[in-house]
Design a protein around this motif. Structure first.
Motif, PDB file in Angstrom:
ATOM      1  N   PRO A 189      16.573-100.211  52.746  1.00  0.00           N
ATOM      2  CA  PRO A 189      15.230 -99.866  53.219  1.00  0.00           C
ATOM      3  C   PRO A 189      14.600 -98.693  52.461  1.00  0.00           C
ATOM      4  CG  PRO A 189      16.750-100.019  55.057  1.00  0.00           C
ATOM      5  CD  PRO A 189      17.572-100.122  53.806  1.00  0.00           C
ATOM      6  N   HIS A 190      15.424 -97.830  51.897  1.00  0.00           N
ATOM      7  CA  HIS A 190      14.859 -96.644  51.234  1.00  0.00           C
ATOM      8  C   HIS A 190      13.958 -97.045  50.073  1.00  0.00           C
ATOM      9  CE1 HIS A 190      18.151 -97.342  48.372  1.00  0.00           C
ATOM     10  NE2 HIS A 190      17.478 -96.603  47.523  1.00  0.00           N
ATOM     11  N   LEU A 191      14.194 -98.225  49.498  1.00  0.00           N
ATOM     12  CA  LEU A 191      13.339 -98.675  48.404  1.00  0.00           C
ATOM     13  C   LEU A 191      11.901 -98.831  48.890  1.00  0.00           C
ATOM     14  CD1 LEU A 191      15.638-101.370  46.741  1.00  0.00           C
ATOM     15  CD2 LEU A 191      15.205 -99.017  45.985  1.00  0.00           C
ATOM     16  N   MET A 192      11.754 -99.350  50.103  1.00  0.00           N
ATOM     17  CA  MET A 192      10.418 -99.522  50.672  1.00  0.00           C
ATOM     18  C   MET A 192       9.800 -98.163  50.987  1.00  0.00           C
ATOM     19  SD  MET A 192       7.964-101.456  51.529  1.00  0.00           S
ATOM     20  CE  MET A 192       8.594-103.130  51.516  1.00  0.00           C
ATOM     21  N   ALA A 193      10.604 -97.267  51.524  1.00  0.00           N
ATOM     22  CA  ALA A 193      10.098 -95.933  51.858  1.00  0.00           C
ATOM     23  C   ALA A 193       9.582 -95.227  50.601  1.00  0.00           C
ATOM     24  CB  ALA A 193      11.201 -95.101  52.525  1.00  0.00           C
ATOM     25  N   HIS A 194      10.346 -95.311  49.533  1.00  0.00           N
ATOM     26  CA  HIS A 194       9.928 -94.664  48.284  1.00  0.00           C
ATOM     27  C   HIS A 194       8.698 -95.344  47.694  1.00  0.00           C
ATOM     28  CE1 HIS A 194      13.150 -91.729  47.620  1.00  0.00           C
ATOM     29  NE2 HIS A 194      13.904 -92.578  48.289  1.00  0.00           N
ATOM     30  N   PHE A 195       8.680 -96.655  47.782  1.00  0.00           N
ATOM     31  CA  PHE A 195       7.526 -97.405  47.274  1.00  0.00           C
ATOM     32  C   PHE A 195       6.244 -96.960  47.989  1.00  0.00           C
ATOM     33  CE2 PHE A 195       4.650-100.987  48.121  1.00  0.00           C
ATOM     34  CZ  PHE A 195       4.251-101.296  46.831  1.00  0.00           C
ATOM     35  N   LEU A 196       6.331 -96.854  49.305  1.00  0.00           N
ATOM     36  CA  LEU A 196       5.144 -96.482  50.080  1.00  0.00           C
ATOM     37  C   LEU A 196       4.667 -95.079  49.710  1.00  0.00           C
ATOM     38  CD1 LEU A 196       6.039 -97.963  53.571  1.00  0.00           C
ATOM     39  CD2 LEU A 196       4.341 -98.803  51.929  1.00  0.00           C
ATOM     40  N   ARG A 197       5.618 -94.230  49.421  1.00  0.00           N
ATOM     41  CA  ARG A 197       5.222 -92.887  49.015  1.00  0.00           C
ATOM     42  C   ARG A 197       4.465 -92.935  47.695  1.00  0.00           C
ATOM     43  NH1 ARG A 197       4.803 -88.347  47.322  1.00  0.00           N
ATOM     44  NH2 ARG A 197       4.818 -86.570  48.725  1.00  0.00           N
ATOM     45  N   ASP A 198       4.941 -93.768  46.794  1.00  0.00           N
ATOM     46  CA  ASP A 198       4.265 -93.918  45.507  1.00  0.00           C
ATOM     47  C   ASP A 198       2.848 -94.459  45.689  1.00  0.00           C
ATOM     48  OD1 ASP A 198       6.503 -93.017  44.255  1.00  0.00           O
ATOM     49  OD2 ASP A 198       7.235 -94.996  43.648  1.00  0.00           O
ATOM     50  N   VAL A 199       2.712 -95.465  46.519  1.00  0.00           N
ATOM     51  CA  VAL A 199       1.398 -96.057  46.749  1.00  0.00           C
ATOM     52  C   VAL A 199       0.458 -95.023  47.358  1.00  0.00           C
ATOM     53  CG1 VAL A 199       0.109 -97.790  48.046  1.00  0.00           C
ATOM     54  CG2 VAL A 199       2.295 -98.395  46.992  1.00  0.00           C
ATOM     55  N   ALA A 200       0.969 -94.279  48.334  1.00  0.00           N
ATOM     56  CA  ALA A 200       0.145 -93.254  48.984  1.00  0.00           C
ATOM     57  C   ALA A 200      -0.315 -92.229  47.955  1.00  0.00           C
ATOM     58  CB  ALA A 200       0.934 -92.573  50.103  1.00  0.00           C
ATOM     59  N   ASN A 201       0.593 -91.852  47.091  1.00  0.00           N
ATOM     60  CA  ASN A 201       0.245 -90.892  46.044  1.00  0.00           C
ATOM     61  C   ASN A 201      -0.852 -91.435  45.141  1.00  0.00           C
ATOM     62  OD1 ASN A 201       1.207 -90.021  42.918  1.00  0.00           O
ATOM     63  ND2 ASN A 201       0.813 -88.390  44.390  1.00  0.00           N
ATOM     64  N   GLU A 202      -0.745 -92.704  44.773  1.00  0.00           N
ATOM     65  CA  GLU A 202      -1.759 -93.309  43.902  1.00  0.00           C
ATOM     66  C   GLU A 202      -3.118 -93.365  44.603  1.00  0.00           C
ATOM     67  OE1 GLU A 202       1.506 -95.956  41.490  1.00  0.00           O
ATOM     68  OE2 GLU A 202       0.269 -96.899  43.026  1.00  0.00           O
ATOM     69  N   LEU A 203      -3.076 -93.634  45.894  1.00  0.00           N
ATOM     70  CA  LEU A 203      -4.325 -93.719  46.646  1.00  0.00           C
ATOM     71  C   LEU A 203      -4.996 -92.337  46.700  1.00  0.00           C
ATOM     72  CD1 LEU A 203      -5.726 -93.354  49.727  1.00  0.00           C
ATOM     73  CD2 LEU A 203      -6.334 -95.314  48.307  1.00  0.00           C
ATOM     74  N   HIS A 204      -4.212 -91.328  47.039  1.00  0.00           N
ATOM     75  CA  HIS A 204      -4.769 -89.977  47.137  1.00  0.00           C
ATOM     76  C   HIS A 204      -5.329 -89.522  45.797  1.00  0.00           C
ATOM     77  CE1 HIS A 204      -3.647 -89.281  51.240  1.00  0.00           C
ATOM     78  NE2 HIS A 204      -2.349 -89.388  51.018  1.00  0.00           N
ATOM     79  N   THR A 205      -4.576 -89.832  44.752  1.00  0.00           N
ATOM     80  CA  THR A 205      -5.024 -89.456  43.407  1.00  0.00           C
ATOM     81  C   THR A 205      -6.350 -90.122  43.075  1.00  0.00           C
ATOM     82  OG1 THR A 205      -2.691 -89.447  42.807  1.00  0.00           O
ATOM     83  CG2 THR A 205      -4.265 -89.327  41.011  1.00  0.00           C
ATOM     84  N   TYR A 206      -6.417 -91.385  43.348  1.00  0.00           N
ATOM     85  CA  TYR A 206      -7.612 -92.187  43.101  1.00  0.00           C
ATOM     86  C   TYR A 206      -8.802 -91.631  43.890  1.00  0.00           C
ATOM     87  CZ  TYR A 206     -10.419 -96.553  43.060  1.00  0.00           C
ATOM     88  OH  TYR A 206     -11.399 -97.495  42.932  1.00  0.00           O
ATOM     89  N   TYR A 207      -8.536 -91.396  45.157  1.00  0.00           N
ATOM     90  CA  TYR A 207      -9.570 -90.889  46.063  1.00  0.00           C
ATOM     91  C   TYR A 207     -10.161 -89.590  45.531  1.00  0.00           C
ATOM     92  CZ  TYR A 207     -11.463 -88.914  50.418  1.00  0.00           C
ATOM     93  OH  TYR A 207     -12.271 -88.360  51.370  1.00  0.00           O
ATOM     94  N   ASN A 208      -9.282 -88.773  45.028  1.00  0.00           N
ATOM     95  CA  ASN A 208      -9.733 -87.478  44.553  1.00  0.00           C
ATOM     96  C   ASN A 208     -10.507 -87.553  43.241  1.00  0.00           C
ATOM     97  OD1 ASN A 208      -8.918 -84.500  43.278  1.00  0.00           O
ATOM     98  ND2 ASN A 208      -9.326 -84.567  45.477  1.00  0.00           N
ATOM     99  N   ALA A 209     -10.173 -88.558  42.470  1.00  0.00           N
ATOM    100  CA  ALA A 209     -10.786 -88.667  41.150  1.00  0.00           C
ATOM    101  C   ALA A 209     -12.110 -89.428  41.170  1.00  0.00           C
ATOM    102  CB  ALA A 209      -9.820 -89.336  40.174  1.00  0.00           C
ATOM    103  N   HIS A 210     -12.247 -90.348  42.101  1.00  0.00           N
ATOM    104  CA  HIS A 210     -13.435 -91.209  42.084  1.00  0.00           C
ATOM    105  C   HIS A 210     -14.030 -91.408  43.472  1.00  0.00           C
ATOM    106  CE1 HIS A 210     -12.613 -92.291  37.940  1.00  0.00           C
ATOM    107  NE2 HIS A 210     -11.344 -92.439  38.285  1.00  0.00           N
TER     108      HIS A 210
END
Length: 586
Positions: A526-547
């Motif tokens: 399950p940790h693979l999913m947990a880490h994946f979600l963290r990555d996605v969240a990071n990409e979303l926040h980054t995106y949100y901040n940039a555009h």
RNA sequence: GUCCCGGUAGCUCAGUCGGAUAGAGCAACGGCCUUCUAAGCCGUGGGUCGGGGGUUCGAAUCCCUCCCGGGGCGCCA
């Protein structure tokens, strides 16, 4: 997408075999991986390097032949040969645009698959003795087991979740005696509680229930109860002999009916508590399997007979032994004690025999790591019974150590000084507890940082992920406040407007979700999913901040909304599998 | 003694079936609030993948060996 590329490669290999460049009978396994570096494309295969010996040519030469034989695909923009002979695939934008469409169309179902083909899997987890409330160690087994079960369900297995209730045996007798002694105390008897008894407050509560029902009717004087009982450890005696004698006295004084009543009162009230605890934790079972039933319906007897008949037992020192060393165990094990009682191990043999007889395609046991020495003997027993031991997977979960303020939180079960799962849930919340427990792979020792789990900041991964989800919901609210509407159809027509690097990163992540789900399920990680979600969240926040998402240009705005709404769906789906909520506001 | 798990950046940990220049978060340091939530974002520095051998086109990953940490080794459950 991975499957699609895999088919292309497979087809290329077929035609090379037809041309005689590769031998016909060679076993060909297609290896295809996500690249670590975008400059190497989206997917890479080492096929040419693996097959070059068979083909008798250099890896790069073979790679060129393979690439030449690849069928055309509208999802592939270009194919390159790089490094020692990697075949790198660059996907066309269309491949990612279709992912967005799929996510929005399939919603909660996106990522689910039928790899399991409906095969039945039984997952047994937690199965803590009903002698006290669940503690934080059980919590990890609960979160891990529940998530593994949900993951398997998501990829198409038919999952049966089960709790093995140890409602027989000496530990339960100790509980019954502990309850009775607390009852006597409430009656006004002066007594010294045994050092080996269960001392938690909940035992007082159960004793009080007994007292409410019977008043002083079951009362015997302390002198009478302790008459002939050997001294306890603090008094210079043996605590085991002391407690065993107290159990015997309790049985004698109460008689079978009332003893069973005290016993069942303890069992049921604790089991109810465990059920409620797990239910609140989002952990549900299809079956609560009673150990006692195995004795009562003759399964234990039958298992022993089968072992005897197959010649894997012998008698020594008045006991019946199972020759588990025949199957690689380090020593033989007793299954019937010299006093005629069957051991816990005998019940466990019967239980596993029962599991396999029920016809599960696979059986998964989630155990605490302290039981690891137990695995060889259970497998040995199944082998001796003629069963296929490969059908049983035992997943060992290491302990979790709690930290508060940088300090280890001390725990000790017997003394009653331990942190219960309920206390943990109340302190950090169900979501954080579920998430933190599966953040590490099961065989990894875990440091559970209570302060971090509670913190409402980006340091806290669960907060960070949930916030990404809430943030997208917030964007939608802003949209409405501006008097605008999301037009998914227009968005879908203009996905080619998504050209920013942040958008690209999100598109790739969305397409990875099914692969992550599959791997996490099949590897029980399950940790693979947990880490994946963290990555996605990071990409979303980054995106949100940039555009800015809510731009004037309606086509671009809706394309971006399609992307972030798909992202929201992915986060929601992933969190659901982990048993964590996906709030719209925080 | 023996068996299991672990040893990767200052800390907590990822690293897929052996794959390309070993990653993330936190911490440290330097920036960013007239903006859809600063509960956030951007950037910089940081490595003897515990040590040593081996296997091969290629090893954090596989094998051997040693060192360190945690745990298991009942006619308990």
């Amino acid at each position: 997408m991975k499957q699609h590329l895999s088919q292309l490669l497979s087809s290329a290999v077929d035609s090379l075999q037809a041309q005689g460049i590769l031998p016909q009978d060679a076993p060909v396994q297609i290896n295809l991986d996500r690249t670590r570096d975008r400059r190497h494309g989206d997917f890479a295969s080492n096929l040419a390097m693996v097959l070059c010996k068979l083909a008798g040519s250099k890896p790069r030469d073979l790679a060129e032949r393979i690439v030449a034989a690849l069928p055309a695909s509208q999802h592939v923009r270009k194919v390159e040969i790089a490094g020692p002979g990697f075949i790198n695939f660059f996907l066309a934008p269309l491949a990612y645009h279709s992912t967005v469409a799929q996510v929005l169309e399939q919603g909660e179902a996106y990522g689910r698959s039928n790899i399991g083909q409906g095969k039945s899997v039984q997952v047994e987890f937690v199965s803590a003795n009903p002698t006290g409330p669940l503690h934080v160690g059980h919590g990890r087994g609960a979160a891990y087991g529940a998530t593994v079960a949900d993951l398997l369900d998501a990829v198409g297995f038919k999952v049966h979740r089960e709790y093995y209730v140890n409602d027989a045996g000496r530990q339960m007798d100790i509980l019954a005696a502990s309850v009775y002694l607390r009852y006597l105390d409430l009656c006004g008897e002066q007594l010294t509680f045994p050092s080996n008894g269960y001392k938690g407050d909940y035992v007082w509560d159960i004793g009080a229930s007994l007292h409410r029902k019977h008043g002083d009717a079951l009362r015997h004087s302390a002198a009478e109860v302790f008459d002939g009982v050997p001294a306890d450890e603090p008094a210079g005696g043996d605590k085991e002999l002391h407690i065993d004698a107290l159990i015997e006295r309790t049985k004698q004084l109460l008689g079978p009916t009332h003893y069973r009543e005290a016993f069942d009162l303890g069992l049921n009230s604790i089991l109810d508590n465990i059920r409620r605890d797990l239910e609140e934790f989002g952990v549900r079972y299809d079956e609560w399997f009673s150990e006692r039933s195995l004795t009562e319906n003759g399964s234990v007897e039958r298992a022993i007979e089968r072992l005897k008949t197959s010649g894997h037992t012998y008698e020594k020192d008045g006991a019946l032994w199972f020759r588990s060393t025949d199957y690689g165990d380090e020593k033989d094990r007793v299954i019937v004690r010299d006093n005629g009682q069957t051991t816990y191990f005998a019940s466990d043999i019967a239980y596993h025999m029962n599991k396999l007889e029920r016809g599960y395609h696979r059986v998964i046991d989630v155990w605490g790591a302290d039981h690891h020495g137990y695995v060889p003997r259970v497998k040995a027993a199944l082998a001796a019974l003629g069963d296929d031991t490969d059908r049983l997977d035992v997943l060992l979960v290491q302990f979790a150590v709690l930290y508060r303020g940088g300090q280890k939180v001390q725990m000790s079960t017997r003394s009653g000084e331990f942190v219960t799962l309920r206390e943990l849930r109340q302190e950090v919340g169900n979501d954080a507890a579920r998430f933190f427990y599966v953040l590490r792979k099961c065989e990894q020792h875990m440091d559970f940082d209570l302060d971090l789990a509670k913190s409402e900041s980006s340091d806290n991964p669960i907060y960070y992920i949930q916030y990404a989800h809430a943030r997208i919901a917030s964007v939608l609210r802003q949209l409405q406040e501006k008097g605008l509407q999301w037009d998914p159809a227009q968005g879908a027509r203009h996905l080619d407007r998504l050209t920013e690097s942040h958008e690209d990163a999100l598109l790739v992540s969305l397409s990875r979700y099914p692969e992550v789900l599959e791997t996490a399920a099949l590897q029980h990680e399950p940790h693979l999913m947990a880490h994946f979600l963290r990555d996605v969240a990071n990409e979303l926040h980054t995106y949100y901040n940039a555009h800015q998402f809510l731009v004037e240009d309606a086509a671009l705005r809706n394309a971006r909304l399609n992307l972030v709404m798909a992202t929201r769906q992915i986060i929601a789906n992933g969190l659901k599998v982990l048993g964590v909520s996906a709030p719209d506001s925080m």
